[in-house]
Design a protein around this motif. Sequence first.
Motif, PDB file in Angstrom:
ATOM      1  N   ASN A  35      -5.498 -31.008 -33.401  1.00 15.29           N
ATOM      2  CA  ASN A  35      -4.909 -30.783 -32.072  1.00 15.29           C
ATOM      3  C   ASN A  35      -4.078 -31.984 -31.645  1.00 15.29           C
ATOM      4  O   ASN A  35      -4.107 -33.048 -32.270  1.00 15.29           O
ATOM      5  CB  ASN A  35      -5.996 -30.488 -31.033  1.00 15.29           C
ATOM      6  CG  ASN A  35      -7.018 -31.608 -30.948  1.00 15.29           C
ATOM      7  OD1 ASN A  35      -6.706 -32.727 -30.548  1.00 15.29           O
ATOM      8  ND2 ASN A  35      -8.261 -31.321 -31.360  1.00 15.29           N
ATOM      9  N   VAL A  37      -4.301 -33.858 -28.893  1.00 23.86           N
ATOM     10  CA  VAL A  37      -5.046 -34.977 -28.318  1.00 23.86           C
ATOM     11  C   VAL A  37      -5.413 -35.978 -29.405  1.00 23.86           C
ATOM     12  O   VAL A  37      -5.230 -37.196 -29.259  1.00 23.86           O
ATOM     13  CB  VAL A  37      -6.313 -34.473 -27.592  1.00 23.86           C
ATOM     14  CG1 VAL A  37      -7.151 -35.655 -27.108  1.00 23.86           C
ATOM     15  CG2 VAL A  37      -5.946 -33.569 -26.426  1.00 23.86           C
ATOM     16  N   THR A  38      -5.921 -35.457 -30.518  1.00 21.84           N
ATOM     17  CA  THR A  38      -6.294 -36.313 -31.650  1.00 21.84           C
ATOM     18  C   THR A  38      -5.074 -37.023 -32.212  1.00 21.84           C
ATOM     19  O   THR A  38      -5.123 -38.211 -32.563  1.00 21.84           O
ATOM     20  CB  THR A  38      -6.958 -35.477 -32.754  1.00 21.84           C
ATOM     21  OG1 THR A  38      -8.057 -34.749 -32.198  1.00 21.84           O
ATOM     22  CG2 THR A  38      -7.468 -36.359 -33.884  1.00 21.84           C
ATOM     23  N   GLU A  41      -3.853 -39.910 -29.927  1.00 19.15           N
ATOM     24  CA  GLU A  41      -4.764 -41.047 -30.019  1.00 19.15           C
ATOM     25  C   GLU A  41      -4.556 -41.789 -31.341  1.00 19.15           C
ATOM     26  O   GLU A  41      -4.518 -43.030 -31.376  1.00 19.15           O
ATOM     27  CB  GLU A  41      -6.218 -40.564 -29.917  1.00 19.15           C
ATOM     28  CG  GLU A  41      -7.247 -41.677 -29.862  1.00 19.15           C
ATOM     29  CD  GLU A  41      -7.089 -42.599 -28.667  1.00 19.15           C
ATOM     30  OE1 GLU A  41      -7.396 -43.805 -28.816  1.00 19.15           O
ATOM     31  OE2 GLU A  41      -6.638 -42.135 -27.598  1.00 19.15           O
ATOM     32  N   SER A  59      -6.264 -27.076 -26.917  1.00 16.45           N
ATOM     33  CA  SER A  59      -6.100 -28.143 -25.926  1.00 16.45           C
ATOM     34  C   SER A  59      -4.707 -28.129 -25.302  1.00 16.45           C
ATOM     35  O   SER A  59      -4.554 -27.981 -24.100  1.00 16.45           O
ATOM     36  CB  SER A  59      -6.391 -29.528 -26.511  1.00 16.45           C
ATOM     37  OG  SER A  59      -7.686 -29.589 -27.040  1.00 16.45           O
ATOM     38  N   VAL A  65       2.827 -31.126 -27.034  1.00 12.67           N
ATOM     39  CA  VAL A  65       2.626 -32.240 -27.968  1.00 12.67           C
ATOM     40  C   VAL A  65       3.965 -32.883 -28.323  1.00 12.67           C
ATOM     41  O   VAL A  65       4.114 -34.109 -28.309  1.00 12.67           O
ATOM     42  CB  VAL A  65       1.908 -31.771 -29.248  1.00 12.67           C
ATOM     43  CG1 VAL A  65       1.785 -32.920 -30.245  1.00 12.67           C
ATOM     44  CG2 VAL A  65       0.529 -31.214 -28.915  1.00 12.67           C
TER      45      VAL A  65
END
Length: 218
Positions: A35, A37-38, A41, A59, A65
Amino acid sequence: MIRVGIVDSHTLFRTSFSLLLAELDEVEVVLQCSNGVTLLEALKSVQVDIVFLAIQLTSMDGYQVAGLVVKHHPWVKIVVLSRSFDVYSIKRMLHYNVAGYLTKNMAFSKLKRAILCVYKGGVYYDRRIRQVIERIEDLQTSPAIILSPREIEIIRLYAMQYNVKQIADLLHLSTRTIEKYKEKLMQKTGARNFIGVILFALRWHYIEDSELNPRRHD
């Protein structure tokens, strides 16, 4: 070495695509994410040249993204890798100046060419994507009515002869919600029936004839 990341919600696809890329001497897969978010990060600590990005993610979707990567990591080149090649998807991704847009069934022989082209600062669009872009450019006007990805998905399923319950089950929604979408789409497009909605979507290339093979009845 060209450092590559893969973002796709399907573990099997990520693994298979990573093995495919491993056959290219110039490429090293340094990141696999399920996803956005990963990914965001990981980009804080992992150096990546190219990210292969799916559109359908959990997400946040691929559009969100792409926007965040462009904003916070502008040196990372985005290549969309998706089964979606409708006008809506392509126009939204082009808005973020993605460096490439490929369909998931593209020939392996073209993959290396695409990666090298993007890495050297060029852009690479799969043949089917270029055809859609050419149609977009040929249109003198664009519809004032913009359909959302969910609306397009529902229209496509109706056009493939799924009924309300089947669509609700596939999308994990209630039949009442699907009926509301149907009513809203008729109002939105000014259609007197849902066939009119489907014709609108076809006219403006939100969906394509090639996508609408009737479903098999087992």
